[in-house]
Design a protein around this motif. Structure first.
Motif, PDB file in Angstrom:
ATOM      1  N   ASP A 170      -2.745  -8.291  -7.999  1.00  0.00           N
ATOM      2  CA  ASP A 170      -2.473  -7.340  -6.850  1.00  0.00           C
ATOM      3  C   ASP A 170      -3.217  -6.909  -5.834  1.00  0.00           C
ATOM      4  O   ASP A 170      -3.251  -5.712  -4.682  1.00  0.00           O
ATOM      5  CB  ASP A 170      -1.138  -8.448  -5.899  1.00  0.00           C
ATOM      6  N   PHE A 171      -2.899  -5.267  -6.226  1.00  0.00           N
ATOM      7  CA  PHE A 171      -3.009  -3.994  -6.397  1.00  0.00           C
ATOM      8  C   PHE A 171      -3.933  -3.175  -7.354  1.00  0.00           C
ATOM      9  O   PHE A 171      -4.366  -2.194  -6.275  1.00  0.00           O
ATOM     10  CB  PHE A 171      -1.871  -2.814  -7.536  1.00  0.00           C
ATOM     11  N   ILE A 172      -4.788  -3.788  -7.499  1.00  0.00           N
ATOM     12  CA  ILE A 172      -5.968  -3.252  -8.351  1.00  0.00           C
ATOM     13  C   ILE A 172      -7.299  -2.526  -6.826  1.00  0.00           C
ATOM     14  O   ILE A 172      -7.532  -2.597  -6.811  1.00  0.00           O
ATOM     15  CB  ILE A 172      -6.790  -3.527  -9.429  1.00  0.00           C
ATOM     16  N   PRO A 173      -7.842  -4.269  -6.211  1.00  0.00           N
ATOM     17  CA  PRO A 173      -8.240  -4.752  -5.630  1.00  0.00           C
ATOM     18  C   PRO A 173      -7.635  -3.864  -4.625  1.00  0.00           C
ATOM     19  O   PRO A 173      -8.303  -3.224  -3.131  1.00  0.00           O
ATOM     20  CB  PRO A 173      -8.375  -6.145  -5.268  1.00  0.00           C
ATOM     21  N   LEU A 174      -6.204  -3.571  -4.258  1.00  0.00           N
ATOM     22  CA  LEU A 174      -5.683  -2.686  -3.344  1.00  0.00           C
ATOM     23  C   LEU A 174      -5.835  -1.398  -3.389  1.00  0.00           C
ATOM     24  O   LEU A 174      -6.703  -0.609  -2.109  1.00  0.00           O
ATOM     25  CB  LEU A 174      -4.692  -3.187  -2.947  1.00  0.00           C
ATOM     26  N   ALA A 175      -6.150  -0.833  -4.311  1.00  0.00           N
ATOM     27  CA  ALA A 175      -6.351   0.379  -4.899  1.00  0.00           C
ATOM     28  C   ALA A 175      -7.998   0.389  -4.625  1.00  0.00           C
ATOM     29  O   ALA A 175      -8.035   2.094  -4.290  1.00  0.00           O
ATOM     30  CB  ALA A 175      -6.227   0.944  -6.562  1.00  0.00           C
ATOM     31  N   GLU A 176      -9.015   0.323  -4.224  1.00  0.00           N
ATOM     32  CA  GLU A 176     -10.180  -0.243  -4.348  1.00  0.00           C
ATOM     33  C   GLU A 176     -10.127   0.025  -3.284  1.00  0.00           C
ATOM     34  O   GLU A 176     -10.948   0.869  -2.420  1.00  0.00           O
ATOM     35  CB  GLU A 176     -10.943  -1.073  -5.381  1.00  0.00           C
ATOM     36  N   GLU A 190      11.839  -2.503  -7.295  1.00  0.00           N
ATOM     37  CA  GLU A 190      12.394  -3.472  -6.135  1.00  0.00           C
ATOM     38  C   GLU A 190      11.173  -4.821  -6.930  1.00  0.00           C
ATOM     39  O   GLU A 190      11.697  -6.230  -7.243  1.00  0.00           O
ATOM     40  CB  GLU A 190      12.698  -3.380  -5.237  1.00  0.00           C
ATOM     41  N   ARG A 191      10.453  -4.883  -6.983  1.00  0.00           N
ATOM     42  CA  ARG A 191       9.131  -5.444  -6.866  1.00  0.00           C
ATOM     43  C   ARG A 191       9.010  -6.192  -8.610  1.00  0.00           C
ATOM     44  O   ARG A 191       8.963  -6.872  -8.373  1.00  0.00           O
ATOM     45  CB  ARG A 191       7.454  -5.305  -6.622  1.00  0.00           C
ATOM     46  N   GLY A 192       9.181  -5.598  -9.016  1.00  0.00           N
ATOM     47  CA  GLY A 192       8.991  -5.559 -10.369  1.00  0.00           C
ATOM     48  C   GLY A 192       7.751  -5.019 -11.315  1.00  0.00           C
ATOM     49  O   GLY A 192       7.317  -4.307 -10.674  1.00  0.00           O
ATOM     50  N   GLN A 193       6.945  -6.542 -12.188  1.00  0.00           N
ATOM     51  CA  GLN A 193       5.911  -6.092 -12.675  1.00  0.00           C
ATOM     52  C   GLN A 193       4.934  -7.001 -11.352  1.00  0.00           C
ATOM     53  O   GLN A 193       5.091  -7.997 -11.133  1.00  0.00           O
ATOM     54  CB  GLN A 193       5.765  -6.224 -13.904  1.00  0.00           C
ATOM     55  N   VAL A 194       4.167  -5.153 -10.915  1.00  0.00           N
ATOM     56  CA  VAL A 194       3.277  -6.155  -9.827  1.00  0.00           C
ATOM     57  C   VAL A 194       1.805  -6.347 -10.620  1.00  0.00           C
ATOM     58  O   VAL A 194       1.741  -5.565 -11.471  1.00  0.00           O
ATOM     59  CB  VAL A 194       2.959  -5.031  -8.937  1.00  0.00           C
ATOM     60  N   GLU A 218       0.623  -1.914   0.524  1.00  0.00           N
ATOM     61  CA  GLU A 218       0.106  -0.024   0.152  1.00  0.00           C
ATOM     62  C   GLU A 218       0.624   1.845   0.271  1.00  0.00           C
ATOM     63  O   GLU A 218       0.897   2.061  -0.375  1.00  0.00           O
ATOM     64  CB  GLU A 218      -0.494   0.150   1.377  1.00  0.00           C
ATOM     65  N   ASP A 219       2.190   1.559   1.060  1.00  0.00           N
ATOM     66  CA  ASP A 219       3.219   2.677   0.880  1.00  0.00           C
ATOM     67  C   ASP A 219       3.032   2.412  -0.651  1.00  0.00           C
ATOM     68  O   ASP A 219       3.318   3.667  -0.985  1.00  0.00           O
ATOM     69  CB  ASP A 219       4.126   1.990   1.831  1.00  0.00           C
ATOM     70  N   ASP A 220       3.909   1.931  -0.986  1.00  0.00           N
ATOM     71  CA  ASP A 220       4.355   1.711  -2.512  1.00  0.00           C
ATOM     72  C   ASP A 220       3.821   2.091  -3.758  1.00  0.00           C
ATOM     73  O   ASP A 220       3.821   2.774  -3.977  1.00  0.00           O
ATOM     74  CB  ASP A 220       4.932   0.045  -3.065  1.00  0.00           C
ATOM     75  N   LEU A 221       2.141   1.401  -3.239  1.00  0.00           N
ATOM     76  CA  LEU A 221       1.267   2.180  -4.758  1.00  0.00           C
ATOM     77  C   LEU A 221       0.624   3.415  -4.192  1.00  0.00           C
ATOM     78  O   LEU A 221       0.206   3.985  -5.077  1.00  0.00           O
ATOM     79  CB  LEU A 221      -0.169   1.705  -4.547  1.00  0.00           C
TER      80      LEU A 221
END
Length: 194
Positions: A86-92, A78-82, A39-42
């Protein structure tokens, strides 16, 4: 530490439904820590230019290209392609989908304008997925109009993809917004229908 662990177990039980109990396991804390770091990275990804749009061709059965769908990608240093899974539900969940969705719309409209300048791509449509949270914003129609006007993109070449949950949550409000945007020239399609 004991209270923190009890809190983690309590939230795990709440997310599992009513009348559930959960014991704390160190893996729970590791999962929460990983989610918090993501979340911090996003939160920083947009301002650091780590988000990108890719365009997947949409074709007729004849094989002719009719347009493309804008696909959001996150290239973390650092993580490469996320994965979007993984990140769309977190963004929601966090509300970050609003600034990210606005960026996607603006970027897609600018791309549409570039396509208009080239004879080979001038007739293509561009489909953009719109989240339920984004669509429900009171100023959503104005944001779409502004993005189109600022970019110089032809509204008739933009297609907004909605899920059925967007439509079913507020049928009257959805119809009003769709009619306003349709009058401006924007098209719609249903994504993941059924």
């Amino acid at each position: 530490d004991l209270l923190k662990h009890a809190d983690v177990a309590m939230y795990q039980a709440k997310s599992a439904g009513r009348n559930a109990i959960h014991f704390f396991f160190p893996a729970m804390q590791a999962t929460l820590d990983a989610r918090a770091a993501l979340e911090d990275d996003l939160r920083r990804a947009l301002s650091l230019g780590q988000l990108d749009l890719h365009f997947q061709a949409q074709v007729y059965s004849s094989g002719d290209v009719l347009g493309a769908e804008a696909l959001l990608r996150w290239n973390h240093p650092e993580r490469g392609q996320v994965s979007p899974a993984d990140f769309i539900p977190l963004a929601e969940e966090t509300g970050l989908i609003l600034p990210i969705g606005h960026w996607v719309l603006e970027t897609a409209c600018h791309r549409l304008n570039l396509w208009q300048q080239d004879v080979a791509t001038a007739g293509l449509h561009l489909a953009v997925n719109v989240s339920a949270r984004q669509f429900r914003q009171p100023d959503f129609v104005d944001r779409v109009r502004t993005a189109l006007i600022r970019s110089g993109a032809n509204p008739a070449r933009l297609k907004l993809e909605l899920t059925e949950s967007v439509v079913l949550d507020d049928i009257a409000g959805t119809i009003d917004k769709m009619n306003e945007l349709k009058a401006f020239g924007v098209a719609f399609s249903m994504d993941d229908f059924g």
